[in-house]
Write a protein that holds these residues in place. Structure first.
Motif, short mmCIF file in Angstrom:
data_model
loop_
_atom_site.label_atom_id
_atom_site.label_comp_id
_atom_site.label_asym_id
_atom_site.label_seq_id
_atom_site.Cartn_x
_atom_site.Cartn_y
_atom_site.Cartn_z
N CYS A 37 39.86 46.64 43.40
CA CYS A 37 40.04 47.70 42.41
C CYS A 37 41.03 48.73 42.98
O CYS A 37 40.95 49.08 44.15
CB CYS A 37 38.69 48.34 42.12
SG CYS A 37 38.83 49.77 41.04
N CYS A 42 37.87 52.71 46.59
CA CYS A 42 37.09 51.66 45.92
C CYS A 42 37.47 50.29 46.47
O CYS A 42 38.65 49.97 46.60
CB CYS A 42 37.32 51.70 44.41
SG CYS A 42 36.20 50.60 43.53
N ALA A 44 35.80 47.49 45.10
CA ALA A 44 35.22 46.52 44.16
C ALA A 44 36.13 45.31 44.09
O ALA A 44 37.35 45.43 44.01
CB ALA A 44 35.08 47.16 42.78
N HIS A 70 32.00 49.85 41.92
CA HIS A 70 33.05 50.82 42.21
C HIS A 70 32.51 51.91 43.13
O HIS A 70 31.31 52.16 43.20
CB HIS A 70 33.53 51.48 40.92
CG HIS A 70 34.19 50.54 39.98
ND1 HIS A 70 35.49 50.13 40.14
CD2 HIS A 70 33.74 49.92 38.87
CE1 HIS A 70 35.82 49.31 39.14
NE2 HIS A 70 34.76 49.16 38.37
N CYS A 74 35.90 56.38 42.17
CA CYS A 74 36.87 55.45 41.58
C CYS A 74 37.28 55.92 40.18
O CYS A 74 36.44 56.17 39.32
CB CYS A 74 36.27 54.05 41.51
SG CYS A 74 37.35 52.90 40.65
N VAL A 76 38.75 54.18 37.89
CA VAL A 76 38.44 53.17 36.87
C VAL A 76 37.00 53.36 36.41
O VAL A 76 36.69 53.40 35.21
CB VAL A 76 38.65 51.75 37.43
CG1 VAL A 76 38.26 50.70 36.40
CG2 VAL A 76 40.09 51.55 37.86
#
Ligand SMILES: [Zn+2]
Length: 317
Positions: A37, A42, A44, A70, A74, A76
Motif C-alpha cells: 500500500c 503502511c 498492507a 493498513h 494510511c 488510503v
C-alpha cells in the motif's frame, strides 16, 4: 477500496498498474504479490491482479487489490489523498483516485530512457522491516515535460486499457487523451478500418482497429498483419497491412509479451488477431495494380495485438 498507485518492492518504486504490467512483461517484476500500500507507514500487502494475465488480454485490466491491514495513518485507509512527492518536492497528482472527470491523460510516443531501469540503488534489503522510499522516482529524461502525474501512457495497449477502465466506471464521456499537444476524446480515438473512407479520415494519427490475418513473411524476417476489412475511397477498396520485422521485436523491451502473442497466434490454423495501431494510413499501388493503405510503425508500443476483441461487441468487427 481501490488504489491506482502501489509501491512495487521489486521495482522499488511507486507504479500505476499499466507501468507494473509493462515491467512484469519486460522482466523487472516477477511476482504480482510483491506490492505494498502506498500510504504513510503502511505495509498492507497489495496484489496486482491480472499482471501475469495474457490469455484474456485487456478485457480484464491489471488493477491493485489490497490484502492485510493498513497503518492507522494510511491515507488510503483514512480515505485521504496520498502524500506522494518527487525528490524535488513537487507532489504527484493522483489523477484517478480523485475521479476528476475532466482529466486528460497524456499519451507519449516515446518512453523516457530510464523507463525500464531496474531497482534503484537505495533499495532496502529486508522485506520484513521494509521501509518504502519517501519519494517517487522521477524520469531522468529531461527532454520530456513531466505533467506531475505517474500515469503517463506510453503504449496503445495502455490507451485501450484506460478506455475500458473509464467505460466501466462511467466517466468515458469526459475523458480525453492528449497526444502531441492535441486533446482527443477517448470515445473518438478508435476508428474501425472497415467503416472508413480515406477521404474522411482525421488529418492526424488516431488508433485504427479491426480483425487481421497474421502471417509469417516468406522471407522469415518478420510478420505481416493484414486487416480483414479494407479502407475505401468511393467504390475503390484499399487493403491495409502492417509489417513487423523480427528486428523490431528484438529491440522492444516488452518483447516477451509481443513475441508470446505473435507466436501463439501464428501457431493457430487460421492465425487471426484483433489489432489496434496508432498512426495514419499511407497509400500506395503495387506493381500489380492493387491499392494499399498501409501503416508503418517504428516502435511496438504503437500496436496492440489481441487474441480477441477486448472492447464491447459493437467494436468487434
Ligand atoms: Zn495502507
Amino acid at each position: 477500496m481501490a488504489i491506482d498507485v502501489a509501491f512495487s518492492i521489486q521495482a522499488n518504486d511507486y507504479l500505476d498498474p499499466d507501468r507494473a504490467y509493462d515491467l512484469y512483461w519486460s522482466g523487472v517484476i516477477t511476482d504480482k504479490k510483491k506490492f505494498l500500500c502506498p500510504g504513510t507507514d503502511c505495509t498492507a500487502q497489495v496484489t496486482c491482479a491480472n499482471l501475469d494475465e495474457d490469455l484474456l488480454d485487456m478485457k480484464v485490466v491489471p488493477h491493485y487489490r489490497i490484502y492485510g491491514e493498513h497503518s492507522k495513518d494510511c491515507e488510503v485507509f483514512n480515505n485521504k489523498p496520498l502524500n506522494l512527492q518527487y525528490e524535488d518536492g513537487t507532489s504527484v497528482k493522483e489523477e484517478k483516485r480523485t475521479v476528476d472527470e475532466s482529466i486528460v491523460d497524456t499519451f507519449l510516443l516515446e518512453r523516457p530512457d530510464s523507463y525500464y531501469d531496474e531497482a534503484r540503488s537505495d533499495r532496502g534489503a529486508n522485506n520484513q522491516v521494509f521501509k518504502k522510499p519517501e519519494f517517487v522516482r522521477r524520469s531522468k529524461d529531461t527532454r520530456l515535460r513531466e505533467t506531475g502525474s505517474i500515469g503517463n501512457i506510453y503504449s496503445v495497449r495502455s490507451v485501450v486499457g484506460r478506455y475500458i477502465r473509464y467505460r466501466n466506471d462511467g466517466s468515458i464521456k469526459q475523458r480525453r487523451v492528449n497526444i502531441l499537444g492535441k486533446d482527443i476524446y477517448y470515445r473518438s480515438i478508435f476508428k474501425c478500418i472497415w467503416e472508413q473512407d480515406l477521404n474522411e479520415l482525421p488529418s492526424y494519427p488516431v488508433i485504427y482497429y479491426g480483425w487481421a490475418f497474421i502471417n509469417r513473411l516468406p522471407s522469415g524476417a518478420g510478420y505481416q498483419i493484414k486487416f480483414k476489412k479494407k479502407f475505401k475511397r468511393g467504390d475503390d477498396e484499399y487493403t491495409s497491412t502492417i509489417m513487423i520485422a523480427d528486428r523490431l521485436i528484438e529491440s522492444y523491451k516488452i518483447k516477451k509479451l509481443v513475441a508470446t502473442r505473435l507466436e501463439k497466434i501464428n501457431a493457430q490454423d487460421k492465425p487471426t488477431a484483433f489489432v489496434f495501431v496508432y498512426g495514419e494510413p499511407s497509400e500506395n499501388i503495387s506493381q500489380a495494380g492493387n491499392k494499399y493503405a498501409n501503416f508503418s510503425i517504428k516502435n511496438l508500443d504503437m500496436i496492440d495485438i489481441n487474441y480477441d476483441c477486448p472492447l464491447p461487441k459493437e467494436y468487434n468487427k
